[in-house]
Design an enzyme around this catalytic site. Structure first.
Site, PDB file in Angstrom:
ATOM      1  N   ASN A  97      15.795   8.166-103.704  1.00  0.00           N
ATOM      2  CA  ASN A  97      15.181   9.027-104.726  1.00  0.00           C
ATOM      3  C   ASN A  97      16.169   9.966-105.413  1.00  0.00           C
ATOM      4  O   ASN A  97      15.916  10.426-106.522  1.00  0.00           O
ATOM      5  CB  ASN A  97      14.064   9.852-104.058  1.00  0.00           C
ATOM      6  CG  ASN A  97      13.632  11.019-104.921  1.00  0.00           C
ATOM      7  OD1 ASN A  97      12.920  10.856-105.909  1.00  0.00           O
ATOM      8  ND2 ASN A  97      14.076  12.232-104.566  1.00  0.00           N
ATOM      9  N   SER A 129      14.532   5.619-114.201  1.00  0.00           N
ATOM     10  CA  SER A 129      13.859   6.514-115.160  1.00  0.00           C
ATOM     11  C   SER A 129      13.574   5.737-116.433  1.00  0.00           C
ATOM     12  O   SER A 129      14.295   4.772-116.757  1.00  0.00           O
ATOM     13  CB  SER A 129      14.777   7.695-115.489  1.00  0.00           C
ATOM     14  OG  SER A 129      14.278   8.413-116.608  1.00  0.00           O
ATOM     15  N   TYR A 180      23.034  10.106-118.052  1.00  0.00           N
ATOM     16  CA  TYR A 180      21.800   9.891-117.282  1.00  0.00           C
ATOM     17  C   TYR A 180      21.219   8.503-117.591  1.00  0.00           C
ATOM     18  O   TYR A 180      20.873   7.749-116.677  1.00  0.00           O
ATOM     19  CB  TYR A 180      20.798  10.992-117.635  1.00  0.00           C
ATOM     20  CG  TYR A 180      19.538  11.024-116.785  1.00  0.00           C
ATOM     21  CD1 TYR A 180      19.588  11.382-115.437  1.00  0.00           C
ATOM     22  CD2 TYR A 180      18.304  10.705-117.334  1.00  0.00           C
ATOM     23  CE1 TYR A 180      18.430  11.429-114.664  1.00  0.00           C
ATOM     24  CE2 TYR A 180      17.139  10.757-116.572  1.00  0.00           C
ATOM     25  CZ  TYR A 180      17.209  11.123-115.238  1.00  0.00           C
ATOM     26  OH  TYR A 180      16.063  11.166-114.477  1.00  0.00           O
ATOM     27  N   ALA A 181      21.125   8.174-118.879  1.00  0.00           N
ATOM     28  CA  ALA A 181      20.572   6.873-119.283  1.00  0.00           C
ATOM     29  C   ALA A 181      21.425   5.736-118.717  1.00  0.00           C
ATOM     30  O   ALA A 181      20.887   4.732-118.224  1.00  0.00           O
ATOM     31  CB  ALA A 181      20.502   6.781-120.803  1.00  0.00           C
ATOM     32  N   LYS A 241      20.876   5.496-114.905  1.00  0.00           N
ATOM     33  CA  LYS A 241      19.537   4.999-114.570  1.00  0.00           C
ATOM     34  C   LYS A 241      19.375   3.520-114.950  1.00  0.00           C
ATOM     35  O   LYS A 241      18.646   2.787-114.293  1.00  0.00           O
ATOM     36  CB  LYS A 241      18.471   5.864-115.248  1.00  0.00           C
ATOM     37  CG  LYS A 241      18.398   7.293-114.691  1.00  0.00           C
ATOM     38  CD  LYS A 241      18.035   7.288-113.205  1.00  0.00           C
ATOM     39  CE  LYS A 241      17.770   8.669-112.654  1.00  0.00           C
ATOM     40  NZ  LYS A 241      17.410   8.664-111.218  1.00  0.00           N
TER      41      LYS A 241
HETATM   42  N1  LIG Z   1      11.030  14.759-113.165  1.00  0.00           N
HETATM   43  C1  LIG Z   1      11.129  13.801-114.056  1.00  0.00           C
HETATM   44  O1  LIG Z   1      10.628  13.890-115.190  1.00  0.00           O
HETATM   45  C2  LIG Z   1      11.827  12.514-113.700  1.00  0.00           C
HETATM   46  C3  LIG Z   1      11.694  11.444-114.583  1.00  0.00           C
HETATM   47  C4  LIG Z   1      12.331  10.246-114.275  1.00  0.00           C
HETATM   48  C5  LIG Z   1      13.072  10.153-113.110  1.00  0.00           C
HETATM   49  N2  LIG Z   1      13.195  11.208-112.278  1.00  0.00           N
HETATM   50  C6  LIG Z   1      14.003  10.992-111.083  1.00  0.00           C
HETATM   51  O2  LIG Z   1      13.321  11.411-109.910  1.00  0.00           O
HETATM   52  C7  LIG Z   1      14.312  11.700-108.902  1.00  0.00           C
HETATM   53  C8  LIG Z   1      14.263  13.111-108.326  1.00  0.00           C
HETATM   54  O3  LIG Z   1      13.068  13.611-108.305  1.00  0.00           O
HETATM   55  P1  LIG Z   1      12.735  14.942-107.510  1.00  0.00           P
HETATM   56  O4  LIG Z   1      11.515  15.423-108.218  1.00  0.00           O
HETATM   57  O5  LIG Z   1      12.650  14.608-106.069  1.00  0.00           O
HETATM   58  O6  LIG Z   1      13.984  15.923-107.845  1.00  0.00           O
HETATM   59  P2  LIG Z   1      14.442  17.313-107.186  1.00  0.00           P
HETATM   60  O7  LIG Z   1      15.686  17.692-107.912  1.00  0.00           O
HETATM   61  O8  LIG Z   1      13.336  18.300-107.114  1.00  0.00           O
HETATM   62  O9  LIG Z   1      14.787  16.915-105.688  1.00  0.00           O
HETATM   63  C9  LIG Z   1      15.852  16.104-105.399  1.00  0.00           C
HETATM   64  C10 LIG Z   1      16.496  16.549-104.120  1.00  0.00           C
HETATM   65  O10 LIG Z   1      17.686  15.774-103.983  1.00  0.00           O
HETATM   66  C11 LIG Z   1      18.649  16.571-103.371  1.00  0.00           C
HETATM   67  N3  LIG Z   1      19.976  16.037-103.686  1.00  0.00           N
HETATM   68  C12 LIG Z   1      20.647  16.118-104.863  1.00  0.00           C
HETATM   69  N4  LIG Z   1      21.844  15.521-104.747  1.00  0.00           N
HETATM   70  C13 LIG Z   1      21.920  15.046-103.490  1.00  0.00           C
HETATM   71  C14 LIG Z   1      22.907  14.332-102.765  1.00  0.00           C
HETATM   72  N5  LIG Z   1      24.071  13.997-103.323  1.00  0.00           N
HETATM   73  N6  LIG Z   1      22.662  13.995-101.482  1.00  0.00           N
HETATM   74  C15 LIG Z   1      21.486  14.339-100.896  1.00  0.00           C
HETATM   75  N7  LIG Z   1      20.522  15.035-101.522  1.00  0.00           N
HETATM   76  C16 LIG Z   1      20.736  15.383-102.807  1.00  0.00           C
HETATM   77  C17 LIG Z   1      18.443  17.980-103.918  1.00  0.00           C
HETATM   78  O11 LIG Z   1      18.926  18.953-103.018  1.00  0.00           O
HETATM   79  C18 LIG Z   1      16.923  18.031-104.095  1.00  0.00           C
HETATM   80  O12 LIG Z   1      16.276  18.705-103.041  1.00  0.00           O
HETATM   81  C19 LIG Z   1      15.658  11.603-109.566  1.00  0.00           C
HETATM   82  O13 LIG Z   1      16.239  10.358-109.307  1.00  0.00           O
HETATM   83  C20 LIG Z   1      15.302  11.777-111.032  1.00  0.00           C
HETATM   84  O14 LIG Z   1      16.285  11.286-111.881  1.00  0.00           O
HETATM   85  C21 LIG Z   1      12.578  12.387-112.541  1.00  0.00           C
END
Ligand SMILES: NC(=O)c1ccc[n+]([C@@H]2O[C@H](COP(=O)([O-])OP(=O)(O)OC[C@H]3O[C@@H](n4cnc5c(N)ncnc54)[C@H](O)[C@@H]3O)[C@@H](O)[C@H]2O)c1
Length: 255
Positions: free
Chosen positions: A96, A148, A160-161, A164
């Site tokens: 994730n 995404s 990012y694009a 992903k």
């Molecule tokens: N919110 C949106 O609109 C949206 C849309 C499309 C995709 N996404 C994708 O959803 C995913 C994340 O969602 P979320 O809501 O859980 O995000 P978030 O940022 O709330 O949580 C992600 C967690 O990942 C941890 N993290 C970051 N880098 C790390 C690393 N190198 N090793 C271990 N942990 C790490 C952070 O500490 C954080 O707690 C991402 O891949 C994001 O690109 C989100």
């Protein structure tokens, strides 16, 4: 809940949320546990993983926290070793972790590009590479990677694009390689869900994001989490190499 993941052991990377509320990783970890999985909640920030573990524990589910930076191969191997040590097996890896970058081509520095590629794409490769050997040994497993809709639509977010979109290529390639070994690999492409990751965009952006999809309702981490439950479960036993778009229909519009 109906025990769709009963008896399974799952790793969720980025299982915490960067702020108050429920992000995609936190929702997936909670739903996995509600469906009967034992969950290793992995986050670079230990307190974030611990918070998710506490939420799961309060509901009577089984989970534990593990601190790791999944951009590092050794820490990915440590994470898998912890799952095997604590729970005796590994059935599901939910990749994730991801960070946002809103910069266009000319604004993106080399450092920004490298950082986003490391967190959003390299982490998928390293975590999957670490998780696959014990899955191969048992002849089964499921890997889910969070991409995404940014990979599918034109807009200003260059790194990012690209990262992903790279995930989708990675998923298709590994699905072809690992299918004969009983391991499925799929991606989820969330749309403009409202999570702590985008909270800073503010209320106007929130309303714009809600209205952008044909359904006109707001997506949340739970919507992405349910897609992960499906792809991780045996209900998806004949589904591999796919990208499940969870976006309220955004990508079928020309907006
Ligand atoms: N919110 C949106 O609109 C949206 C849309 C499309 C995709 N996404 C994708 O959803 C995913 C994340 O969602 P979320 O809501 O859980 O995000 P978030 O940022 O709330 O949580 C992600 C967690 O990942 C941890 N993290 C970051 N880098 C790390 C690393 N190198 N090793 C271990 N942990 C790490 C952070 O500490 C954080 O707690 C991402 O891949 C994001 O690109 C989100």
């Amino acid at each position: 809940m109906s025990g769709r993941l009963a008896g399974k052991v799952a790793i969720v990377t980025g299982a915490g949320s960067r702020g108050p509320g429920i992000g995609n990783g936190k929702a997936a970890a909670i739903l996995f546990a509600r469906e009967g999985a034992r969950v290793l909640c992995v986050d670079r920030e230990a307190p974030r993983a611990e918070e998710t573990v506490a939420l799961i524990g309060a509901e009577g589910g089984e989970a534990s926290a593990f601190a790791a930076d999944v951009t590092r191969a050794e820490e990915c191997r440590g994470m898998v070793a912890a799952a095997l040590d604590r729970y005796g097996a590994l059935d599901v890896l939910h990749n994730n972790v991801g960070v946002e970058s809103r910069k266009d081509l000319m604004e993106t520095s080399e450092e920004e590009w490298d950082r986003v590629m490391a967190v959003d794409l390299k982490s998928m490769f390293l975590a999957t590479q670490a998780a696959v050997p014990p899955m191969v040994e048992r002849g089964r497993g499921a890997v889910v990677c969070v991409s995404s809709v940014a990979a599918l639509r034109g807009h200003g977010r260059t790194a990012y694009a690209a990262a992903k979109a790279g995930i989708i290529g990675f998923v298709r390639s590994t699905a072809a390689q690992l299918g004969p070994k009983g391991i499925r690999v799929n991606a989820i492409a969330p749309g403009q869900v409202w999570t702590p990751m985008v909270e800073a965009l503010g209320p106007e952006a929130r309303e714009r994001r809600r209205r952008a999809s044909p359904l006109g309702t707001e997506g949340s981490g739970w919507d992405v989490g349910w897609a992960a439950v499906y792809l991780a479960s045996d209900e998806a036993r004949w589904v591999t190499g796919q990208t499940l778009v969870v976006d309220g229909g955004l990508t079928v519009t020309t907006r």
